[in-house]
Design a protein around this motif. Sequence first.
Motif, short mmCIF file in Angstrom:
data_model
loop_
_atom_site.label_atom_id
_atom_site.label_comp_id
_atom_site.label_asym_id
_atom_site.label_seq_id
_atom_site.Cartn_x
_atom_site.Cartn_y
_atom_site.Cartn_z
N GLY A 1 0.44 -1.07 0.18
CA GLY A 1 0.04 0.09 -0.18
C GLY A 1 0.92 1.23 -0.30
O GLY A 1 1.08 2.70 -0.39
N VAL A 2 1.71 1.01 0.84
CA VAL A 2 2.73 2.57 0.94
C VAL A 2 3.07 2.57 -0.42
O VAL A 2 3.92 3.28 -0.96
CB VAL A 2 3.95 2.24 2.08
CG1 VAL A 2 5.29 3.52 1.87
CG2 VAL A 2 3.44 2.48 3.98
N TYR A 3 4.02 1.47 -1.11
CA TYR A 3 4.66 2.07 -2.56
C TYR A 3 3.48 2.21 -3.40
O TYR A 3 3.80 2.96 -4.09
CB TYR A 3 4.99 0.09 -2.88
CG TYR A 3 5.63 1.03 -4.52
CD1 TYR A 3 4.91 -0.21 -5.25
CD2 TYR A 3 7.00 0.91 -4.52
CE1 TYR A 3 5.01 -0.41 -6.49
CE2 TYR A 3 7.44 0.79 -6.05
CZ TYR A 3 6.95 0.74 -7.66
OH TYR A 3 6.87 0.65 -7.94
N GLY A 4 1.79 2.16 -3.50
CA GLY A 4 1.07 2.23 -4.43
C GLY A 4 0.77 3.76 -4.26
O GLY A 4 1.17 4.63 -5.23
N VAL A 5 0.65 4.29 -1.93
CA VAL A 5 0.95 5.31 -2.52
C VAL A 5 1.80 6.67 -2.99
O VAL A 5 1.04 7.89 -3.30
CB VAL A 5 0.21 5.76 -1.27
CG1 VAL A 5 0.68 7.66 -0.82
CG2 VAL A 5 -0.64 5.54 -0.29
N LEU A 6 2.97 5.83 -3.06
CA LEU A 6 3.83 7.15 -3.28
C LEU A 6 3.90 6.41 -5.04
O LEU A 6 4.85 7.75 -5.44
CB LEU A 6 5.16 6.33 -2.49
CG LEU A 6 5.44 6.54 -1.48
CD1 LEU A 6 6.87 5.84 -0.77
CD2 LEU A 6 5.23 7.59 -0.70
N THR A 7 3.92 5.41 -5.86
CA THR A 7 4.04 5.80 -6.93
C THR A 7 2.86 6.41 -8.08
O THR A 7 2.95 6.73 -8.80
CB THR A 7 4.06 4.20 -7.32
OG1 THR A 7 5.25 3.49 -6.39
CG2 THR A 7 5.10 4.37 -8.64
N ARG A 8 1.89 5.60 -7.59
CA ARG A 8 0.65 6.36 -8.56
C ARG A 8 0.55 7.72 -8.66
O ARG A 8 0.31 8.20 -7.73
CB ARG A 8 -0.61 5.72 -8.09
CG ARG A 8 -0.65 4.46 -7.62
CD ARG A 8 0.07 3.85 -9.00
NE ARG A 8 -1.04 2.08 -9.40
CZ ARG A 8 -0.57 1.05 -10.59
NH1 ARG A 8 0.35 1.73 -11.39
NH2 ARG A 8 -1.28 0.43 -10.74
N LYS A 9 0.28 7.37 -9.67
CA LYS A 9 -0.14 8.70 -10.34
C LYS A 9 -1.47 9.59 -10.00
O LYS A 9 -1.79 11.04 -10.37
CB LYS A 9 0.41 9.16 -11.72
CG LYS A 9 1.81 9.61 -12.07
CD LYS A 9 1.97 10.34 -13.36
CE LYS A 9 2.28 9.67 -14.44
NZ LYS A 9 3.10 10.28 -15.63
N ASN A 10 -2.32 8.86 -10.19
CA ASN A 10 -4.02 8.88 -10.55
C ASN A 10 -4.44 8.71 -8.86
O ASN A 10 -3.57 8.40 -8.49
CB ASN A 10 -4.40 7.71 -11.15
CG ASN A 10 -6.33 7.59 -11.46
OD1 ASN A 10 -6.82 8.70 -10.80
ND2 ASN A 10 -6.16 7.51 -12.16
N ALA A 11 -4.85 9.95 -8.96
CA ALA A 11 -5.21 10.34 -7.68
C ALA A 11 -6.44 8.93 -6.75
O ALA A 11 -6.31 8.54 -5.53
CB ALA A 11 -6.50 11.85 -7.46
N VAL A 12 -7.61 8.58 -7.90
CA VAL A 12 -7.68 7.62 -6.81
C VAL A 12 -7.08 6.33 -6.64
O VAL A 12 -7.24 5.94 -6.02
CB VAL A 12 -9.23 7.09 -7.81
CG1 VAL A 12 -10.12 5.80 -8.28
CG2 VAL A 12 -10.01 8.41 -8.79
N MET A 13 -6.00 6.14 -7.37
CA MET A 13 -5.72 5.04 -7.27
C MET A 13 -4.25 4.73 -6.24
O MET A 13 -4.08 4.21 -5.08
CB MET A 13 -4.15 4.85 -8.27
CG MET A 13 -4.98 4.81 -10.02
SD MET A 13 -5.20 3.78 -10.44
CE MET A 13 -4.39 2.28 -10.60
N VAL A 14 -4.59 6.13 -5.65
CA VAL A 14 -3.70 6.84 -4.57
C VAL A 14 -4.62 6.44 -3.18
O VAL A 14 -4.38 5.53 -1.96
CB VAL A 14 -3.06 8.29 -4.18
CG1 VAL A 14 -2.86 8.38 -2.55
CG2 VAL A 14 -1.96 8.00 -5.21
N LEU A 15 -6.10 6.98 -3.29
CA LEU A 15 -6.64 5.96 -2.39
C LEU A 15 -6.94 4.60 -2.10
O LEU A 15 -6.96 4.44 -1.52
CB LEU A 15 -7.64 6.49 -2.68
CG LEU A 15 -8.52 8.87 -2.88
CD1 LEU A 15 -9.37 9.11 -3.34
CD2 LEU A 15 -7.93 8.91 -1.43
N LEU A 16 -7.06 3.70 -3.85
CA LEU A 16 -7.27 2.98 -3.09
C LEU A 16 -6.03 1.69 -3.15
O LEU A 16 -6.19 1.10 -1.79
CB LEU A 16 -6.99 2.23 -4.86
CG LEU A 16 -8.51 2.22 -5.65
CD1 LEU A 16 -7.75 1.31 -7.25
CD2 LEU A 16 -9.60 1.55 -5.03
#
Lengths: 175, 99, 749
Positions: B17-32
Amino acid sequence: MVLASDIQVAQNIGFGIIALMMILAGVGVIASRNVVHAALSLVVVMAGAAAQYVLLSAEFVAVTQVLVYIGAVMVLFLFGVMLTRAQLGKDADLNNKNAVIAAPVALLLFGVMAYALIDGFADDKIAATTGAGAQPQDTAAISDLIFKPYLLPFWALSFVLLAAVIGAIVLARKD
Amino acid sequence: MLINQFLLLGALLFCMGVYGVLTRKNAVMVLLSIELILNSVNINLLAFDAMNGGSDGNVFALYIIAVAAAEVGVGLAMVLLIYRNRKSISLDDLSEMKG
Amino acid sequence: MFAEEAAGEAAHAAAGWFLEHAWLIPVIPAVAFFLIIFFGKKMPKGGSEFGILAMVASLVIAAGTAYQWIDWSHHSEEPIIKSITWWESGGLKFGIGQHIDGLAVMALLLVSFISTLVQIYSTEYVRGDRRYTHFFASLTLFSAGMLSMVLAPNMVQFILGWEIMGLCSFMLIGHWWEEEANSRAALKAFFTVRTGDMGLLVGTAMLLAIFGTLDIGGEGGINHLAATGEFDSKSMLMWAAIALFIACIGKSGQFPLHTWLPDAMAGPTPVSSLLHSSTMVVAGVFLVARLYPVFHTGLDINIAGQHFNFIAVIGGITILIAAALAFVQNDIKKVLAYSTVSQLGYMMMGLGVGAWMPAVFHIFTHAFFKCCLFLCAGSIAHTGSHHSFDMKTDMGGLRKKMPVTFWTWIVSTLALCGVPFFSGFFSKDEIIDSAKHNHYTVFGIIGLIGAFMTAAYMTRATYLTFFGKARGGAAHFVDGHEDHSHDEAADEVHHDVDGLDTHRHPVHAAHDDHGHGDIQHGKPLPFAPSDSPWQITVPLIILGALAVVSGYLNAAPFKLHYFEHWLESSMGLPFGEEPGMIPEPPTFSWAAAAPSIILVALGITLSWLISKKVFGEEKNGLQGLTQRNALLGAGHKFLVNKYYLDALYEGVIVKAIAHPIARAAYWVNQHVLDGVVNAVGIGGRRTGEWVYRNVDQRVVDGAVNGSGATARGAGGVLQPVQSGKVSMYGALLFGAAAVGALVLVLVNS
């Protein structure tokens, strides 16, 4: 001496399969190029989590997870995806340049946590949750806890929900 | 069952989840990704509850689920607003800093 | 100093007011000089009032001083010395004041008297001149300078007066400097005398070194120390005497530095009569007379067995060469100039043979008759010859129309020639006598020859001027019309007389044109009906009378020795026959004087006859002799070119020495001095540029820019941190958290 009843083979196998599924789905969440795929992968993760909750004899929570989390939250997510017209289908580049930093950070974090956990809880066992000697979860006990010791957080939580509802409406309305 | 297997699972999900928060550009993906983190925390709580026999963990897991719901609601409302203003929800584009 | 002065004061407490205050004599003309400079132009008479009044005042005080000195000298031989120290350094005191003794009194009286007469004369002579006021200023300053010199108590004041005189001579000779010849003559006079003045400075320095003092008189003065032999090195004293005498050679026009005196005739006639005959040129003689012990001891003047010494030789040579040159001059002032040089030679020779008293007496008498002669020449030019001094073209037959001028001229000429019972006889003859008596026989003979020549050339000049037919300007004056008949003839024989090609016009061969500008020949000028006005003739008469009378102050034939008595104490050495003493003048005998009287008579007669033949109208074999006879012609040319000395000095010495030195100095200036300065400047500029490029631009600016670049770089490096991207912030956050967790685990395990 490890007894056969201590090992609980069935639960372990169940756990293992579900864990593996969750991990793969988690990878899908963070690595998928398609927003919808990512959202659906998250559904799988949540479902898996619900199953794990059952293994942990937290049935009420499992049910709540399925109803609320998957049923409401994920639907909300999909609504959001739809409304923001995020590219359905393949997205060229969903990852930013931070991968360089994020990967080491995540790995480092996992490494630290793993080490701490293995070191701390080496052989602690969870008591049997099914079969003989299993203690079923008592929903009444949960509600007792909610309304007596943890009443204040409950109220705060209700305020939060209220604020969130009003806030979401205010933020998102068109005028 | 060792508690560690649940805890490690939780840690793994957390890091992902940490990796995803840092990496994702799409705001919705960050929320995911944030949901992923919250789920891992839930697993942690319930694992400890199972080990120790009390029900407090359950209570807080419920609370976390409620909070997560509120948070997703507000978060998506904000994303919607941003989308309306900027026509894009790429986090990279949201920066107004020069350079 | 105060103790000496007090003692001195006590010693001559009995001295009279004039003796005590004789220092006023130069001060009054000095004050008048400044008055003339500042107020002269506004005065009704152009400043001459100050000048004449000042000179009269000086004359009165000088006369009073003389009277009191005569009184004083009866009972005391002490000079009256007063001095104020105006500067003191290193134990050496420089004083200013007076040293009054017989010699000084004589000179004071002489200078102030002649200055007064000349200033009165000048009021008429330079009337209407373009620089009338400055003329009087310079004359007055000159008088102040000479007066301060003659009563100088020490060498510093002496040199001061000497130099002031040189300056005034320069200013006055070049009074009409608009004509280049005049300014050249002034420069020539100045530089020639200056060349000699090196000797004055060197000699004074040597005197200081030998005696340790610059005071002339008194117990510790130079004269006393030299006379008593209180010095270390005789040879150094000799060299000091020689050095000082070189200055006298320059100032008094001795051979070889006599060349400036004839050229100095370019100045107005009053200047010639005051400076260049009676007063300034005798300054050299005065120096020798004043410091006589130095010369007498240093040059062994009267030591037995000495028949030659430096002073006598120079004096003797001067007598002869100047007299020879006087024969070939057409300009009357030049004749008188050479005559002056010759007479100065007599004075020097007299001092050189130990005849101090006759020489000084000759200064006295010569001043009167020579001044009178010059003033007569000026009178002729002013009135009779239409501003010309050329005897051959513009004079002649003037004796009837200018009687006063004529008779005073005759009287002065007779005095100059040494005709008995005129003043010159008593002074010049004694010099010749003393020379023979003091074992300087050669110089006695030279003196006799000189007397013959003097008589001859003066007769020639007299004939040309006053006798014969009136020519040119004189014709205009005498007959009332212009006589051109001789102009063409004069033009033909009027070759380049003295090498100066500037004046081809016969009338303007002389340089003294009174400052009236170019006179148009041919325009009839009003002619004076008679002799010159009283301002000119009265001084002539006074001087003429003195030319006769002054001699009787020291007339040996009549046993009158007043002059000797009054000046004896100034010699510095006693009379006597031992070494270190001056021999007494010989007792007069007509037999001893006979040779000179005969020679003089012979000279006058022969010259008269030859002049009548050569310059008269009848054609005879003597005329044009120098053109027909090669030998005589060559001799004539040699004399006319003044022995080619001028060519030697200017063409050879000056050109060979001064021009290369000047060029070398110029080269050094341009290349070395300026080169150093320029190199320093260029070096400075290059250094500045280098510093600018390397130090300022690279180092300093580099450091400054570098710090800025560093800051920017650091900012640039750190800038991505503030990207505005949430993910970045999150990454940093989690990264920090991870590191913190790691640390925590490590610490606690």
